[in-house]
Design a protein around this motif. Structure first.
Motif, PDB file in Angstrom:
ATOM      1  N   UNK A  22       0.834  -1.202   0.000  1.00  0.00           N
ATOM      2  CA  UNK A  22       0.000   0.000   0.000  1.00  0.00           C
ATOM      3  C   UNK A  22       0.872   1.257   0.000  1.00  0.00           C
ATOM      4  N   UNK A  23       0.236   2.381  -0.211  1.00  0.00           N
ATOM      5  CA  UNK A  23       0.922   3.674  -0.152  1.00  0.00           C
ATOM      6  C   UNK A  23       1.549   3.868   1.228  1.00  0.00           C
ATOM      7  N   UNK A  24       0.831   3.481   2.263  1.00  0.00           N
ATOM      8  CA  UNK A  24       1.351   3.573   3.627  1.00  0.00           C
ATOM      9  C   UNK A  24       2.585   2.697   3.785  1.00  0.00           C
ATOM     10  N   UNK A  25       2.523   1.462   3.299  1.00  0.00           N
ATOM     11  CA  UNK A  25       3.635   0.511   3.456  1.00  0.00           C
ATOM     12  C   UNK A  25       4.906   0.949   2.741  1.00  0.00           C
ATOM     13  N   UNK A  26       4.749   1.589   1.588  1.00  0.00           N
ATOM     14  CA  UNK A  26       5.956   1.992   0.847  1.00  0.00           C
ATOM     15  C   UNK A  26       6.480   3.352   1.295  1.00  0.00           C
ATOM     16  N   UNK A  27       5.748   4.033   2.163  1.00  0.00           N
ATOM     17  CA  UNK A  27       6.166   5.364   2.605  1.00  0.00           C
ATOM     18  C   UNK A  27       6.016   6.403   1.517  1.00  0.00           C
ATOM     19  N   UNK A  28       5.026   6.207   0.623  1.00  0.00           N
ATOM     20  CA  UNK A  28       4.810   7.127  -0.485  1.00  0.00           C
ATOM     21  C   UNK A  28       3.982   8.339  -0.098  1.00  0.00           C
ATOM     22  N   UNK A  29       3.830   9.241  -1.050  1.00  0.00           N
ATOM     23  CA  UNK A  29       3.083  10.482  -0.855  1.00  0.00           C
ATOM     24  C   UNK A  29       1.916  10.536  -1.822  1.00  0.00           C
ATOM     25  N   UNK A  30       1.011  11.478  -1.574  1.00  0.00           N
ATOM     26  CA  UNK A  30      -0.115  11.710  -2.476  1.00  0.00           C
ATOM     27  C   UNK A  30      -0.094  13.170  -2.925  1.00  0.00           C
ATOM     28  N   UNK A  31      -0.390  13.366  -4.197  1.00  0.00           N
ATOM     29  CA  UNK A  31      -0.587  14.697  -4.755  1.00  0.00           C
ATOM     30  C   UNK A  31      -2.054  14.769  -5.165  1.00  0.00           C
ATOM     31  N   UNK A  32      -2.818  15.640  -4.499  1.00  0.00           N
ATOM     32  CA  UNK A  32      -4.258  15.725  -4.732  1.00  0.00           C
ATOM     33  C   UNK A  32      -4.564  16.969  -5.550  1.00  0.00           C
ATOM     34  N   UNK A  33      -5.278  16.762  -6.663  1.00  0.00           N
ATOM     35  CA  UNK A  33      -5.601  17.839  -7.591  1.00  0.00           C
ATOM     36  C   UNK A  33      -7.115  17.867  -7.785  1.00  0.00           C
ATOM     37  N   UNK A  34      -7.741  19.017  -7.552  1.00  0.00           N
ATOM     38  CA  UNK A  34      -9.185  19.133  -7.791  1.00  0.00           C
ATOM     39  C   UNK A  34      -9.447  19.002  -9.292  1.00  0.00           C
ATOM     40  N   UNK A  35     -10.516  18.271  -9.630  1.00  0.00           N
ATOM     41  CA  UNK A  35     -10.767  17.959 -11.038  1.00  0.00           C
ATOM     42  C   UNK A  35     -12.271  17.869 -11.287  1.00  0.00           C
ATOM     43  N   UNK A  36     -12.939  19.019 -11.406  1.00  0.00           N
ATOM     44  CA  UNK A  36     -14.392  19.021 -11.590  1.00  0.00           C
ATOM     45  C   UNK A  36     -14.814  18.317 -12.873  1.00  0.00           C
ATOM     46  N   UNK A  37     -13.910  18.210 -13.854  1.00  0.00           N
ATOM     47  CA  UNK A  37     -14.281  17.592 -15.125  1.00  0.00           C
ATOM     48  C   UNK A  37     -14.567  16.097 -14.986  1.00  0.00           C
ATOM     49  N   UNK A  38     -14.207  15.491 -13.853  1.00  0.00           N
ATOM     50  CA  UNK A  38     -14.573  14.089 -13.625  1.00  0.00           C
ATOM     51  C   UNK A  38     -16.082  13.927 -13.481  1.00  0.00           C
ATOM     52  N   UNK A  39     -16.793  15.013 -13.248  1.00  0.00           N
ATOM     53  CA  UNK A  39     -18.250  14.981 -13.125  1.00  0.00           C
ATOM     54  C   UNK A  39     -18.942  15.164 -14.473  1.00  0.00           C
ATOM     55  N   UNK A  40     -18.193  15.190 -15.561  1.00  0.00           N
ATOM     56  CA  UNK A  40     -18.761  15.463 -16.886  1.00  0.00           C
ATOM     57  C   UNK A  40     -19.798  14.423 -17.302  1.00  0.00           C
ATOM     58  N   UNK A  41     -20.861  14.917 -17.921  1.00  0.00           N
ATOM     59  CA  UNK A  41     -21.878  14.071 -18.539  1.00  0.00           C
ATOM     60  C   UNK A  41     -21.696  14.225 -20.044  1.00  0.00           C
ATOM     61  N   UNK A  42     -21.402  13.119 -20.703  1.00  0.00           N
ATOM     62  CA  UNK A  42     -21.111  13.148 -22.146  1.00  0.00           C
ATOM     63  C   UNK A  42     -22.174  12.417 -22.958  1.00  0.00           C
TER      64      UNK A  42
END
Length: 147
Positions: free
Chosen positions: A65-85
């Motif tokens: 997991x991310x916790x196990x490997x000591x990794x980081x997260x970069x969080x980016x807001x992305x309203x376009x994921x709500x797109x209706x196509x």
């Protein structure tokens, strides 16, 4: 809430040519907040994401997991994921939560995730350049309503 996760070797966000966030090994999380989302959606995502076994172990299997490997997260807001196509050729973003309440949930998600792993952030609502060096590639989509 929709979270698009990308396992990365590195990732960065630039605004107006200036790097505002950067991580090495970890996850870039593009986060879309949709109408009807609430803190329970944050809870479901934060319980799942840091502990997903999507990083390779010593045999190359996805078993860490991310916790196990000591990794980081970069969080980016992305309203376009709500797109209706479904209709026409121009996406509709009617399902996206309005900016002020969406910002609150985005900030809550980042705060809560930071209780588990180091978190960097893009700038909510800004026009950003997101550099992603996808590792694998491994890309997953989580919908908080389906967890």
């Amino acid at each position: 809430m929709i979270a698009l996760l990308q396992r990365v070797s590195r990732s960065a966000v630039r605004v107006d040519g200036e790097t505002v966030a950067r991580i090495g090994t970890g996850l870039t999380i593009l986060l879309g907040v949709v109408k009807g989302d609430e803190k329970g959606d944050v809870d479901r995502l934060v319980r799942k994401i840091p502990y997903l076994r999507i990083f390779p172990d010593e045999k190359g299997r996805m078993d860490r997991s991310l916790v196990e490997i000591g990794g980081s997260a970069l969080v980016v807001s992305q309203f376009t994921l709500a797109a209706d196509l479904r209709r026409g050729r121009r996406p509709s973003f009617d399902a996206a939560m309005p900016p002020d309440p969406a910002r609150e949930l985005y900030e809550e998600f980042c705060r809560r995730l930071a209780e588990h792993v180091p978190v960097e952030r893009g700038i909510f609502g800004a026009m950003m350049e997101v550099e992603i060096l996808n590792d694998g590639p491994v890309t997953l989509i989580l919908d908080s309503r389906k967890l």
